[in-house]
Design an enzyme around this catalytic site. Structure first.
Site, PDB file in Angstrom:
ATOM      1  CB  CYS A   1       2.103   1.540  10.220  1.00  0.00           C
ATOM      2  SG  CYS A   1       0.585   1.778   9.274  1.00  0.00           S
TER       3      CYS A   1
ATOM      4  CG  HIS B   1      -0.259  -0.160   2.527  1.00  0.00           C
ATOM      5  ND1 HIS B   1       0.043  -1.410   3.039  1.00  0.00           N
ATOM      6  CD2 HIS B   1       0.195   0.726   3.441  1.00  0.00           C
ATOM      7  CE1 HIS B   1       0.622  -1.282   4.207  1.00  0.00           C
ATOM      8  NE2 HIS B   1       0.743   0.013   4.480  1.00  0.00           N
TER       9      HIS B   1
END
Length: 735
Positions: free
Chosen positions: A215, A66
């Site tokens: 993250c 991603h």
């Protein structure tokens, strides 16, 4: 129905390549092929860089590459069920199910909600089994729509309860504002619903845990780690509530829940927001991927830490030893805690201090330069061995109504000069204060600033500020370690720690260390002022090499901090500090300018489409003295870009010092031309370095071939963190 995925974004039982980079490029092309990304190569590059930092493979044969990318026009999912498995860095083997998440730079919270829901579903065996059993692309689309459909409706304002929420049986212990709590419950945390009820059922001995997951992109791992940890805690008989600090809106944990917690889990790759809320709690910390891969181990360690008086504890805000930022980069060992060496921690502390110092320097230096532009050299002159500050005289004896004899411009120049001087006066204190902040959080700020002020008082300057910051931060950090009574904890960070740490750090400086450091500072200043001829040229070469070695990284910052530390001491009588500043700024402008010249003019076919686009922006970045504009080029090809930029930087530094170019401004590049002495030779120095770098790089690209590497990463220092790039993406350019 979800607009994230359609049948033309789905591929079943297909061979997209043998490496993660090849699979990502194929899926990026699929996204661009349906008009959801303007540039497939740019999207692929962004996803590959993200993949290289931490693999996106998760247990169960799943991978979720991603990225946020400026080339993406709308949030999109691309899916592939692979005919042959590919390594995405999962601990249990290769992946055969790949979801690529492509998000625009400005994606809103609603889309983040939907994407986080899908990410959570991917750790459920029933969902992944259905993906493997799907017969057609339409089946995949329906599975995704069924999973995230409730979230899509919620994002559009449709009332009702999603199927995931209905199956959860209650609210999850995962605390966030994504609206995906039900999916978390379906992931296995539903049985832990209702903190009070669960705690009561288990009895008083039930361990209460809180945690944070985060993250860098805040899209997938943040939420998957939260669900995995909650499910593991349920199996181990602990009560765990998680705050997900993702890309969407963050709902902080209830302060009462934090206060009653026995221990904290940080599964993060970035700094924890408002970390001081958890101060004093036993902590287990590791990268976010460990929360996905080894959730049970992290929970077991937190349970053990809760009853261990010697366990590591949260020191407060900031990046102290074992900080979140360090944990993500350092990896983890058998014990589960982040391995952050003293050298890495020291670098983080010092760079934090420098980064907070730079705004004082840049703003103050530019104001001083503007003052000289408006008011001339008459603002500060020397008479009879004493400095007569005409700026202060003008400001205290005249006003905008009653102008001084020199006129309006002189008066405005005096104001700018004086404000700039006051700003620069904070240089050492800010450096020292924020080094201490990086070490010990907020309790270290006051002792650090006081130590910096003592350094200025003693004439110990920049070196004294470094020493004072480390002393203050170390003292504040040590004072946080003892386990004090609850009634005293509130006073520790605001009264006791600042007081005692100030006494220790400033006392040592004032009584013991300050004198020797002040002597060293004076001798260094005298040495620099004495440099002429070949000595000055050699210094210019060294500074140029340092500025271009890591493009905004630690070495670059050391050279820049060295230059700005002496800026306030420079004058017409002692021009050496101003010459150093000019050499440093000129050399720092070379890398982006050279990348722009090479990629957009000299050798376009030697660079990718994305690099040529970056090259267009690099013209302005280089002219503005933003060395980081060359980072995308260095990240893609470090072994040819970095040597080229260092050669050009050395040329610029040498010419600038040899010509005696001076700069009264610490930043701004060509746009502070008015603050440059001998502007013509400064421009010649920059152009010379730029041309040399560009031609060396083109020669290396044409005649020095790279051996293609598989599954290998190269660490390139960039800014305060390393930039990792998958070598598979770097194929030699045909010439």
């Amino acid at each position: 129905m979800s607009t994230l995925i359609s049948t033309d974004l789905v591929g079943l039982d297909e061979d997209l390549g043998a490496s993660s980079s090849e699979v990502i490029r194929a899926l990026a092309a699929r996204v661009a092929g349906v008009g959801r990304a303007g540039n497939a190569a740019s999207l692929a590059d962004d996803a590959i860089k993200r993949e290289a930092s931490v693999g996106t493979g998760v247990p169960g044969g799943i991978a979720i590459p991603h990225a946020r990318s400026a080339s993406v026009t709308e949030p999109t999912l691309a899916f592939s069920r692979l005919a042959r498995t590919v390594d995405f860095g999962a601990p249990d083997g290769d992946a055969d199910i790949v979801f690529m998440i492509a998000v625009p730079e400005g994606a809103d919270g609603d889309h983040m909600t939907v994407l986080s829901t899908l990410a959570r579903a991917l750790i459920r065996d029933d969902f992944t089994a259905a993906l493997r059993a799907a017969a057609t692309p339409a089946d995949i689309v329906k599975l995704v729509d069924d999973e995230v459909g409730g979230e899509v409706d919620a994002a559009r304002g449709v009332t009702g309860t999603s199927s995931a929420e209905e199956g959860a049986g209650g609210a999850s212990h995962v605390s966030d504002a994504s609206g995906a709590a039900g999916a978390a419950g379906a992931a296995g945390a539903a049985g832990a619903a209702g903190a009070a009820g669960a705690a009561g059922a288990a009895g008083a001995a039930r361990v209460r845990l809180v945690g944070v997951t985060a993250c860098p992109t805040g899209i997938a791992h943040t939420y998957m780690a939260a669900d995995a940890l909650v499910a593991a805690a349920k199996r181990l008989g602990a009560d765990l509530q998680i705050e997900t600090q993702g890309s969407g809106k963050v709902t902080p944990l209830d302060p009462a829940v934090i206060a009653s917690a026995d221990a904290v889990i940080f599964a993060v790759d970035v700094e924890v927001r408002d970390k001081e809320r958890f101060a004093g709690k036993p902590v287990v910390q590791g990268p976010v991927k460990r929360g996905v891969d080894e959730p049970a181990a992290m929970v077991e360690e937190a349970i053990a830490a809760a009853s261990n008086p010697a366990a590591a504890r949260v020191a407060g805000g900031g990046a102290g030893a074992g900080s979140a930022a360090g944990a993500g980069a350092a990896g983890y060992g058998a014990g589960g805690t982040a391995r952050v060496g003293f050298g890495s921690s020291l670098k983080t502390w010092l760079l934090t201090g420098v980064s907070y110092m730079i705004p004082f320097v840049a703003g103050g230096g530019l104001l001083i330069a503007l003052g000289f532009l408006l008011g001339g050299d008459r603002l500060a002159v020397t008479a009879s061995g004493h400095t007569v500050n005409n700026a202060v005289y003008a400001l205290t004896n005249y006003s905008l109504v009653h102008l001084p004899p020199q006129g309006l411009l002189f008066y405005l120049g005096a104001a700018a000069f004086q404000i700039g001087g006051l700003s620069l006066g904070f240089l050492v204190a800010a450096l020292s204060g924020y080094i201490a902040y990086a070490m010990a959080g907020r309790p270290g700020i006051a002792p650090g600033f006081v130590a910096g002020a003592v350094s200025v008082f003693l004439g110990a300057g920049f070196i004294g500020g470094l020493a004072g910051g480390l002393l203050a931060g170390g003292a504040a950090l040590l004072l946080q370690k003892p386990d004090v009574p609850r009634w005293l904890r509130g006073l520790m960070p605001v009264v006791i720690i600042p007081l005692l740490a100030s006494i220790v750090a400033s006392g040592l400086l004032l009584l013991v260390l300050g004198g020797p450091i002040a002597w060293l500072t004076r001798e260094l200043s005298l040495f620099l002022n004495s440099l002429t001829g070949s000595g000055a040229v050699l210094l210019g070469v060294i500074l140029g090499l340092m500025m271009c070695f890591d493009l905004g990284g630690p070495v670059n910052k050391v050279a820049y901090a060295f230059a700005v530390a002496g800026l306030s001491a420079g004058s017409a009588a002692h021009p050496a500090p101003l010459e150093i500043m000019a050499a440093v700024m000129g050399a720092g402008m070379v890398p982006p300018l050279a990348m722009a010249l090479a990629s957009t003019v000299l050798y376009r076919r030697g660079f990718s489409d994305a690099e040529r686009e970056n090259g267009k922006a690099a013209w302005l970045l280089g002219a503005s003295f933003i060395s980081e504009g060359a980072i995308p080029f260095a990240a893609a090809d470090p072994l040819r870009v970095i040597p080229s930029t260092m050669i050009g930087g050395a040329v610029t530094g040498a010419i600038s010092m040899a010509a005696g170019v001076t700069s009264e401004a610490p930043h701004g590049g060509i746009f502070v031309f008015f603050a440059i002495g001998n502007l013509g030779m400064w421009v010649v120095a920059i152009l010379s370095g730029t041309v040399v770098t560009a031609f060396v790089l083109v020669a290396l690209k044409r005649f020095v071939r790279r051996r293609p590497l598989d599954a290998e990463s190269v660490d390139v220092a960039a800014g305060d963190a390393g930039a990792l790039v998958d070598q598979e993406a770097r194929r030699p350019v045909a010439v």
